[in-house]
Design a protein around this motif. Structure first.
Motif, PDB file in Angstrom:
ATOM      1  N   GLY A 128      39.960  33.796  41.224  1.00  9.93           N
ATOM      2  CA  GLY A 128      41.012  34.466  40.332  1.00  9.93           C
ATOM      3  C   GLY A 128      41.789  33.737  39.438  1.00  9.93           C
ATOM      4  N   CYS A 129      43.041  34.176  39.032  1.00 13.29           N
ATOM      5  CA  CYS A 129      43.602  33.900  37.771  1.00 13.29           C
ATOM      6  C   CYS A 129      45.170  32.967  38.387  1.00 13.29           C
ATOM      7  N   CYS A 131      46.695  35.352  40.744  1.00 15.75           N
ATOM      8  CA  CYS A 131      46.214  35.385  41.818  1.00 15.75           C
ATOM      9  C   CYS A 131      46.572  34.195  42.441  1.00 15.75           C
ATOM     10  N   ARG A 191      42.351  39.342  42.997  1.00 15.78           N
ATOM     11  CA  ARG A 191      43.104  40.418  43.703  1.00 15.78           C
ATOM     12  C   ARG A 191      42.481  41.886  42.784  1.00 15.78           C
ATOM     13  N   CYS A 209      44.855  42.935  40.554  1.00 19.79           N
ATOM     14  CA  CYS A 209      45.402  42.132  39.399  1.00 19.79           C
ATOM     15  C   CYS A 209      45.146  42.595  38.074  1.00 19.79           C
ATOM     16  N   THR A 222      45.033  41.038  35.247  1.00 18.64           N
ATOM     17  CA  THR A 222      44.175  39.898  34.665  1.00 18.64           C
ATOM     18  C   THR A 222      42.824  39.959  34.955  1.00 18.64           C
ATOM     19  N   CYS A 223      42.491  39.975  36.310  1.00 18.53           N
ATOM     20  CA  CYS A 223      41.045  39.773  36.757  1.00 18.53           C
ATOM     21  C   CYS A 223      40.410  41.003  37.031  1.00 18.53           C
TER      22      CYS A 223
HETATM   23 ZN   LIG Z   1      44.068  37.429  38.729  1.00 20.31          ZN
END
Ligand SMILES: [Zn+2]
Length: 404
Positions: free
Chosen positions: A291-292, A295, A395, A398, A400-401
């Motif tokens: 993840g980022c 996360c 996640r 999320c 971003t992800c």
């Molecule tokens: Zn993330």
């Protein structure tokens, strides 16, 4: 003719006579400043020797300090040498026909001699090699591969300047520096730059600093704020191979995490926490396994760990009186160099398939002067310790992800 530099007990070749009345000046490039000074016009002799004996003697004498050869014996070895009178005569002999076994044993093609009436001793000679700088590592380090790579460095403070120097030393071909700030007095203690740069923008001063030491590298300076000028930063992320973020605080690190994920580029985030007691290096790779930053921080919050971003905002400080920065200069350099190492390892492994460059995980905690009073995973108790762990999968919630 030689120049003499008494303070360094050094002679530098100034003019060489290559034939009768043919004198060629030895041009010393500007960057070799120490070799350009000294008192001019010290005569020296420059003699080509035909038998190899002189250089064999030079090799022998160089290995046996405090032994000299008598002047008369030296004259037999090197016909044509002048009598130095009561002075010191400096002689350079040249033997271009050394057999390979003598070269192998260490006999020099050019040999220096300190000639006095009461004895002749070898003088060490150094000649500028054909190859200097990083190219000397060709064949021993992937110079060509890394010369084709580029890294964006966000934040040119103490950690970022150390990271940028390390990236140059590893041979990264292009570095794009991003920082909006000027270099001021309070920065100087912990920075690669010195008093000559006070008042300048950090990116411009760093660009000049790197160009001086690593001329083969291309440095692009962007006097930009990664948070408020994301529209300007996005195309840079698109064209580099990796992003290294050494900026303080929540916002720039989140922006780097987000933009690099969207651009499918790896990002390395580096900082120190808890007043400089530990370092943290996070590697974010845009794969379904990892993840980022958000996360990772969510996972750490769920575990009850410290909020590292908030810790940086509060304590890492600006270095001004009301917000002292307590981290020690070499510790910050250490974290910056460490982050550069992780960046280089990531490039070499992922882009060039170099399996000697695998690192043990994605999240490193580095003991600088740990008190052992932090919650896991920051609970190191020994200086120099490095604890690696992984980071969670993306996640589904999320932004971003898993952009919805
Ligand atoms: Zn993330």
């Amino acid at each position: 003719m030689l120049r003499r530099v008494p303070a360094d007990d050094m002679y530098v070749v100034q003019t060489v006579e290559t034939g009768k009345d043919i004198r060629l000046p030895a041009e010393v490039p500007r960057e070799y400043a120490a070799l350009r000074s000294g008192d001019a016009q010290h005569a020296a002799q420059w003699i080509r020797v035909v038998s190899n004996d002189a250089h064999l003697h030079h090799l022998f004498l160089s290995r046996r300090p405090d032994i000299s050869i008598g002047f008369k014996d030296f004259r037999k070895l090197v016909p044509g040498v002048s009598d130095p009178g009561n002075n010191l005569g400096v002689v350079v002999t040249h033997d271009p026909d050394l057999p390979p076994e003598l070269v192998e044993a260490g006999a020099p093609e050019f040999a220096g001699w300190a000639v006095r009436r009461d004895g002749v001793e070898p003088l060490p000679i150094e000649i500028e090699p054909h190859v200097v700088g990083l190219a000397q590592l060709t064949g021993k380090w992937p110079i060509e591969q890394l010369a084709a790579n580029s890294v964006m460095v966000v934040g040119c403070g103490s950690i970022g300047s150390a990271a940028a120097e390390a990236l140059a030393g590893y041979g990264v071909g292009r570095v794009e520096l991003v920082d909006p700030d000027r270099f001021l007095w309070h920065n100087m203690l912990r920075h690669a730059l010195g008093p000559e740069s006070v008042g300048r923008f950090k990116v411009a001063a760093m660009k000049d600093h790197l160009a001086q030491h690593w001329p083969q590298q291309t440095v692009v300076a962007h006097r930009r704020d990664v948070v408020t000028e994301a529209h300007y930063i996005r195309p840079i992320v698109d064209r580099v191979d990796l992003v290294l973020c050494a900026a303080d605080g929540i916002a720039p690190r989140r922006v780097v995490s987000h933009l690099s994920r969207r651009a499918r580029k790896a990002a390395i985030l580096a900082c120190v926490l808890d007043n400089g007691s530990i370092g943290e290096v996070i590697r974010l790779r845009p794969t379904p396994r990892f993840g980022c930053l958000l996360c990772l921080r969510q996972q750490l919050a769920d575990q009850g760990a410290m909020d590292a971003e908030a810790d940086q905002e509060l304590d890492y400080g600006t270095g001004r009186v009301h917000q002292p920065m307590t981290a020690v200069p070499p510790d910050l350099r250490y974290v910056g160099t460490f982050a550069a190492k992780v960046a280089i390892a990531t490039l070499l492994e992922s882009l060039h398939g170099d399996h000697t460059q695998q690192v043990p995980g994605e999240h490193a905690i580095i003991g600088l002067r740990p008190a052992g009073d932090l919650a896991a995973p920051f609970d190191l108790s020994q200086a120099g310790d490095v604890r690696w762990s992984s980071i969670p999968r993306p996640r589904t919630s999320c932004p971003t992800c898993s952009p919805g």
